[in-house]
Structure formats: C-alpha cells, structure tokens
Design a protein around this motif. Structure first.
Motif: not given
Length: 353
Positions: A281, A285, A310, A313-319, A322-323
């Motif tokens: 993952k 990012w 959108d 933004a999902a690609c940049k999830k810290n967890d 969740e990406r």
C-alpha cells in the motif's frame, strides 16, 4: 320549433411529436455510448495494458523492430559477437547503460558497475526474466558471467523527460488532458500488475521521491509506459507474515508513505532493526503525486484533478488498510475518463435533457 345548429366537425390539433432536435440528441447520446464502449474495449486490449498479449513470444524468446520471427534470448557468446556499443547514455548506482546496436536495431546494454551491488543487479535480472509482459521492457538477452543485460531501446527515454517531449512540435498533439490521463492509467496498470504478478505481490521500492519514480519507467514511441528498472522489487506475503522494508536507511518527506517514516520521533535515533515493515500500500500512497505530474497544466487538467479528488483522498489515508487497491484506483480512473470524454463530446447534454 328550434332549429338545431348545423353540425360542425371539430378539428383536433395533431398530437405533439418529439422535436427533431431532441430525437437527434438522444440518437447522438446512444451513438456516443456505443463509441465509448468500443473505444475503451479497444483501449484495454491494444494499449499495452492487457493481461495477455498474443504477440508475445514464448518464454525465453523475443521479437521486435525489424525482427519478424521469435529469436531466443541472446547468450553471452551472441552478445559479445553480435552487439556493438555506440555510446554511454546513463549511469546509476548499480549499472552503466550503453546505447548499442544489434542487427541494425538500436538496443540497450546494461553492465554492473559496483560489485557490491551484484545482488541487486541479479535480482533485477531475475525480475526482468520472470515478469516479461506488456508492462515490462522487453528482455533481449543477458550474460550472468559478465553481468550484462540487453533490452529493447526506447528513444523517448524515461518519464523524467515527459514534459520536454510533449513540447517537441512532433508530439504537441499528444499534450492534452486526455492523453495525460491515459498515461496515468498506464502507470496504475503497471502498479496493479506488480501487485498481482505471477511471482506474488511485489512492491516498487525504488520510489522514495518523484524523480526516482519517473526514472524507473520508459515512455514508448506510441505513448505508453513500461517499467524498466526492477532492481528493488521485494515480495509481500501477508498470509505468511512477510512484509518489506525499502532499504536500510531512514526515509523522510511527504512523498513516501507514513508507514515508511521513522515512527518513534527525534528522541530515538533511527535503527533499521527497530523500523517496522510494511506492505504494497506504500505504492498506492504515491499514486496521486505521480498522477499530478502526468496531468501537468494543460487545458482541462484541473477538471480531471477535481474528478479524481475522492479516489486520491482515499489513496492518502494514513491507515494503509483503508487505502484502495491498484485495481480500484484504475477502475476509478476509467470511470472518470469515460465521463469526461462523454461530456467533451456532447457539451451541455445534461441541461438539454
């Protein structure tokens, strides 16, 4: 006696028929949808992103350029006898790269320059052999004894020169949001292939900054993308608890994923043994930053960015969990491309309907 008024036949106005312009518009919409379907189907098959390619030779063979039939990968003897070096065109930490010639075809000869990095060089060769596909530069031969690799030559070079290439008069027609988005789709397609490769889930570790990422890929003459450098491609196996670390040095900066950065603060100096490993993952990012480079600043590129907000933004999830997967990112890109082509072809359609 009262006379009845004479019978008068009442004329009813004819029923309203749909206006010709609306009928034509609906027909155009149907035709456009059919064209889009055929176009995108053709794109998946012929763009070089298809999972299988009937034009590929069997394992251990190649054909390209003026070579009509499949030839076996060149051996040490054949490389020494038939390949002629022309000039050095690049040198990195691991290898030196020479523009060369084989049977009147331009080729690329790579040679190990640092004996301490022999393991990385041989790993890259192993990956190059195993991953031959339409996503990977074509292997023409190799010599393990002399630590040399022969691959197909692409005159447009690495993606680092993309913007310069698009300003050359010959290629200015390619400098559109549409073509740039398709290049981003090619890039995500390569990531998806690596994450679901025949060898398992592979992570593109030579990607600590944008310039490094761009140097790993080639731009073909028909404007597609091939991964070229596979020296740092470790394997993730989550079910077996096998994760990766991209090198043994501390990684910094917003380009690398949060899980790739030292998590214990400045009070504790970096120690490789204490650095937690991670999975594929990290590649997800980085997709928004690479795509942002691809889109550039041409007319329409900001509209594309807005539509991709959108998924990016999902690609940049810290967890990392969740990406989205690379496949999900690619699906989102395809939807945006379809939508924008439709809107570009029929501006104002939504208001008219």
């Amino acid at each position: 006696m009262e006379k009845k008024p004479p019978f008068v036949r009442r004329e009813f106005p004819p029923r309203e028929t749909p206006s010709i312009s609306l009928a034509l518009l609906l027909a155009a919409v149907l035709l456009l949808n059919a064209s889009l379907y055929l176009y995108l189907s053709k794109f998946h098959i012929t763009s070089g992103r298809a999972e299988t390619d009937p034009g590929l030779c069997p394992f251990g063979y190649f054909k390209f350029g003026t070579v009509k039939n499949c030839s076996p990968w060149l051996s040490c003897e054949a490389i020494n006898r038939e390949v002629r070096k022309l000039k050095c065109v690049g040198e990195g930490a691991v290898k030196k790269v020479f523009l060369s010639e084989w049977k009147e075809n331009k080729v690329v000869l790579s040679q190990l320059t640092n004996p301490e990095l022999k393991e990385d060089f041989l790993h890259g060769l192993k990956m190059l052999r195993a991953l031959q596909s339409k996503y990977v530069v074509r292997l023409l031969g190799y010599c393990e004894q002399q630590l040399t690799i022969l691959t197909e030559y692409h005159p447009l070079g690495s993606l680092r020169g993309l913007n310069e290439t698009l300003h050359i008069p010959k290629y200015k027609g390619m400098n559109t949001w549409h073509r740039r988005l398709m290049l981003a789709m090619d890039y995500v397609s390569v990531i998806r292939y690596l994450h679901s490769s025949p060898l398992g889930t592979l992570v593109m570790c030579d990607s600590n900054d944008l310039d490094k990422v761009l140097s790993q890929y080639l731009l073909t003459s028909d404007f597609h993308i091939l991964v070229n450098d596979l020296d740092a491609l470790p394997l993730v196996n989550k079910s077996a608890g096998r994760l990766v670390k991209c090198g043994h040095r501390e990684l910094q900066g917003e380009f690398v994923a949060p899980e790739q950065r030292w998590p214990y603060g400045e009070d504790l100096p970096f120690e490789d043994d204490l650095m937690p490993p991670y999975d594929e993952k990290t590649d997800i990012w980085k997709i928004p930053d690479v795509t942002n480079f691809f889109l550039g600043h041409v007319e329409g590129s900001d509209i594309v960015r807005l539509h991709l907000f959108d998924i990016h933004a999902a690609c940049k999830k810290n967890d990392p969990a969740e990406r989205p997967s690379a496949q999900e990112v690619l699906d989102a890109y395809r939807k945006v491309l379809t939508l924008l082509i439709r809107e570009a072809a029929l501006p104002g359609t939504r208001e008219m309907l």
